[in-house]
Scaffold this motif. Sequence first.
Motif, PDB file in Angstrom:
ATOM      1  N   VAL A   1     -13.637  25.407 -13.609  1.00 31.59           N
ATOM      2  CA  VAL A   1     -12.496  26.005 -12.909  1.00 31.59           C
ATOM      3  C   VAL A   1     -11.778  24.954 -12.069  1.00 31.59           C
ATOM      4  N   PHE A   2     -12.552  24.188 -11.308  1.00 33.27           N
ATOM      5  CA  PHE A   2     -11.960  23.183 -10.417  1.00 33.27           C
ATOM      6  C   PHE A   2     -11.198  22.124 -11.198  1.00 33.27           C
ATOM      7  N   ILE A   3     -11.830  21.575 -12.228  1.00 32.83           N
ATOM      8  CA  ILE A   3     -11.196  20.512 -13.017  1.00 32.83           C
ATOM      9  C   ILE A   3      -9.953  21.037 -13.721  1.00 32.83           C
ATOM     10  N   SER A   4     -10.015  22.270 -14.245  1.00 33.33           N
ATOM     11  CA  SER A   4      -8.855  22.861 -14.926  1.00 33.33           C
ATOM     12  C   SER A   4      -7.686  23.033 -13.965  1.00 33.33           C
ATOM     13  N   CYS A   5      -7.960  23.538 -12.764  1.00 30.93           N
ATOM     14  CA  CYS A   5      -6.894  23.739 -11.772  1.00 30.93           C
ATOM     15  C   CYS A   5      -6.316  22.400 -11.309  1.00 30.93           C
ATOM     16  N   LEU A   6      -7.194  21.425 -11.087  1.00 29.07           N
ATOM     17  CA  LEU A   6      -6.721  20.109 -10.653  1.00 29.07           C
ATOM     18  C   LEU A   6      -5.873  19.451 -11.731  1.00 29.07           C
ATOM     19  N   ALA A   7      -6.317  19.552 -12.985  1.00 20.39           N
ATOM     20  CA  ALA A   7      -5.561  18.962 -14.094  1.00 20.39           C
ATOM     21  C   ALA A   7      -4.202  19.637 -14.244  1.00 20.39           C
ATOM     22  N   ALA A   8      -4.182  20.966 -14.141  1.00 20.46           N
ATOM     23  CA  ALA A   8      -2.915  21.703 -14.246  1.00 20.46           C
ATOM     24  C   ALA A   8      -1.967  21.304 -13.111  1.00 20.46           C
TER      25      ALA A   8
ATOM     26  N   PRO B   1       4.314  21.696  -1.760  1.00 25.28           N
ATOM     27  CA  PRO B   1       3.076  21.395  -1.016  1.00 25.28           C
ATOM     28  C   PRO B   1       2.327  22.641  -0.528  1.00 25.28           C
ATOM     29  N   PRO B   2       3.018  23.665   0.028  1.00 24.74           N
ATOM     30  CA  PRO B   2       2.275  24.864   0.453  1.00 24.74           C
ATOM     31  C   PRO B   2       1.545  25.544  -0.696  1.00 24.74           C
ATOM     32  N   ALA B   3       2.146  25.524  -1.886  1.00 24.64           N
ATOM     33  CA  ALA B   3       1.500  26.143  -3.052  1.00 24.64           C
ATOM     34  C   ALA B   3       0.239  25.373  -3.435  1.00 24.64           C
ATOM     35  N   ALA B   4       0.279  24.051  -3.308  1.00 16.97           N
ATOM     36  CA  ALA B   4      -0.897  23.233  -3.611  1.00 16.97           C
ATOM     37  C   ALA B   4      -2.025  23.536  -2.627  1.00 16.97           C
ATOM     38  N   LEU B   5      -1.681  23.656  -1.346  1.00 15.12           N
ATOM     39  CA  LEU B   5      -2.683  23.997  -0.335  1.00 15.12           C
ATOM     40  C   LEU B   5      -3.268  25.382  -0.616  1.00 15.12           C
ATOM     41  N   ALA B   6      -2.400  26.345  -0.938  1.00 14.95           N
ATOM     42  CA  ALA B   6      -2.854  27.710  -1.228  1.00 14.95           C
ATOM     43  C   ALA B   6      -3.775  27.741  -2.445  1.00 14.95           C
ATOM     44  N   MET B   7      -3.446  26.948  -3.461  1.00 16.25           N
ATOM     45  CA  MET B   7      -4.291  26.880  -4.653  1.00 16.25           C
ATOM     46  C   MET B   7      -5.676  26.337  -4.290  1.00 16.25           C
ATOM     47  N   GLY B   8      -5.698  25.308  -3.459  1.00 15.92           N
ATOM     48  CA  GLY B   8      -6.969  24.738  -3.033  1.00 15.92           C
ATOM     49  C   GLY B   8      -7.803  25.721  -2.238  1.00 15.92           C
ATOM     50  N   ILE B   9      -7.165  26.434  -1.315  1.00 13.03           N
ATOM     51  CA  ILE B   9      -7.877  27.434  -0.506  1.00 13.03           C
ATOM     52  C   ILE B   9      -8.426  28.541  -1.398  1.00 13.03           C
ATOM     53  N   ALA B  10      -7.648  28.948  -2.391  1.00 12.70           N
ATOM     54  CA  ALA B  10      -8.103  29.989  -3.317  1.00 12.70           C
ATOM     55  C   ALA B  10      -9.347  29.538  -4.077  1.00 12.70           C
ATOM     56  N   ILE B  11      -9.354  28.297  -4.531  1.00 15.71           N
ATOM     57  CA  ILE B  11     -10.530  27.751  -5.222  1.00 15.71           C
ATOM     58  C   ILE B  11     -11.744  27.782  -4.295  1.00 15.71           C
ATOM     59  N   ALA B  12     -11.526  27.339  -3.042  1.00 19.21           N
ATOM     60  CA  ALA B  12     -12.626  27.260  -2.080  1.00 19.21           C
ATOM     61  C   ALA B  12     -13.238  28.626  -1.796  1.00 19.21           C
ATOM     62  N   LEU B  13     -12.399  29.634  -1.632  1.00 14.75           N
ATOM     63  CA  LEU B  13     -12.881  30.949  -1.234  1.00 14.75           C
ATOM     64  C   LEU B  13     -13.399  31.778  -2.411  1.00 14.75           C
ATOM     65  N   VAL B  14     -12.822  31.573  -3.589  1.00 10.87           N
ATOM     66  CA  VAL B  14     -13.201  32.404  -4.736  1.00 10.87           C
ATOM     67  C   VAL B  14     -14.419  31.834  -5.478  1.00 10.87           C
ATOM     68  N   THR B  15     -14.375  30.552  -5.824  1.00 11.74           N
ATOM     69  CA  THR B  15     -15.472  29.964  -6.609  1.00 11.74           C
ATOM     70  C   THR B  15     -16.251  28.894  -5.842  1.00 11.74           C
ATOM     71  N   GLY B  16     -15.596  28.233  -4.900  1.00 15.81           N
ATOM     72  CA  GLY B  16     -16.239  27.144  -4.172  1.00 15.81           C
ATOM     73  C   GLY B  16     -15.939  25.801  -4.803  1.00 15.81           C
TER      74      GLY B  16
ATOM     75  N   GLY C   1       1.355  12.256  -4.539  1.00 16.20           N
ATOM     76  CA  GLY C   1      -0.029  12.084  -4.128  1.00 16.20           C
ATOM     77  C   GLY C   1      -0.399  12.998  -2.976  1.00 16.20           C
ATOM     78  N   LEU C   2       0.540  13.244  -2.079  1.00 17.86           N
ATOM     79  CA  LEU C   2       0.274  14.127  -0.948  1.00 17.86           C
ATOM     80  C   LEU C   2       0.115  15.570  -1.374  1.00 17.86           C
ATOM     81  N   VAL C   3       0.763  15.971  -2.456  1.00 14.48           N
ATOM     82  CA  VAL C   3       0.574  17.329  -2.984  1.00 14.48           C
ATOM     83  C   VAL C   3      -0.868  17.501  -3.462  1.00 14.48           C
ATOM     84  N   ILE C   4      -1.386  16.499  -4.170  1.00 17.08           N
ATOM     85  CA  ILE C   4      -2.780  16.546  -4.623  1.00 17.08           C
ATOM     86  C   ILE C   4      -3.720  16.526  -3.421  1.00 17.08           C
TER      87      ILE C   4
END
Length: 332
Positions: A16-23, A35-50, A285-288
């Motif tokens: 899941v993590f690698i797929s989201c990062l690659a996308a 940038p806010p969408a990138a942060l939100a995507m990261g938070i979603a990964i952290a809270l849903v799957t870790g 790079g800052l978005v990532i």
Amino acid sequence: MKATLLNLPNTAKQAVFISCLAALVLLNIFFAFPPPAALAMGIAIALVTGHPYIHLNKKATTMLLQVSVVCLGFGMNFEHAMKAGKEGFLFTVCTIAVTLVVGYFLGKKLKIDDNTSLLISNGTAICGGSAIAAVAPIVKANDNQISVALGTVFILNSVALFIFPPIGHALGLTAEQFGTWCAIAIHDTSSVVGAASGYRDAAGNDALGIATTIKLERALWIIPIALGTAYFQRSTGKVKIPYFILWFIVAILVSTYLPRLVPALNDTFADKTIFQHLYTLGRKGLVITLFLIGSGLSLKTIRQVGFRPVLQGVILWILIGSISLSVIKGVI
């Protein structure tokens, strides 16, 4: 309470993590990913799957943030940067002093332990996690105190990234006003750049340059604040110096003056000069970086912070944000 919403095996988390990062990387290459969408995507990964690679996350985000900020320097003009830094110097000194003094008395009032209160105050006054990391070994803060301070700052950073641009547009702030406000009122450099990178005023001016310049000037105050803390604490702890800021300055100097000596550097390929490409690389790079920062959050961190430290952080944040905005708008 579960650590994440879904309890998946580690291989599934990695997929899941690698797929989201690659996308995200692909979308970021071909489009201007918010940038806010990138942060939100990261938070979603952290809270849903870790985050399956959480042990590598801090080092990766620090390195990527520093490289990206240096790349941003290649898109800035030295004379303009010096002017922005000079105009923001007194403002920076006053807001840092006010935040530290109010933070001290607020911590006492809320009965927060001295180290946690000091770390939150420094993180709010200067540059978030970097200031906390610099001061923590000096005051011999333990892991829990550091985690609480970092968690408080992270939560407020995340909120700021989403709410500052709409507030700026609603108040009709110019790019210069918004960039200055971001640099003063948002904690971490990554969130300052994330909030400012998508902000353009009615005249089409970009807020990113002035926000980055003033924020990094502010970050240099880590050094005197840390040294002062070490003196009063009679500590022999090592002071961490943010050397990457010096490379940011070098990048500005190179992109401003080298093309005058080597005109070939003004040639373009793919409609941009080499320095413009480096600047674009920094923004992407800052978005990532924001995705990785978001993915480092956990329910454990949120639970660990507690009410009183967050209250201290919120009060200080509202104080510095409202005072700086009032000055910028000429209200006071």
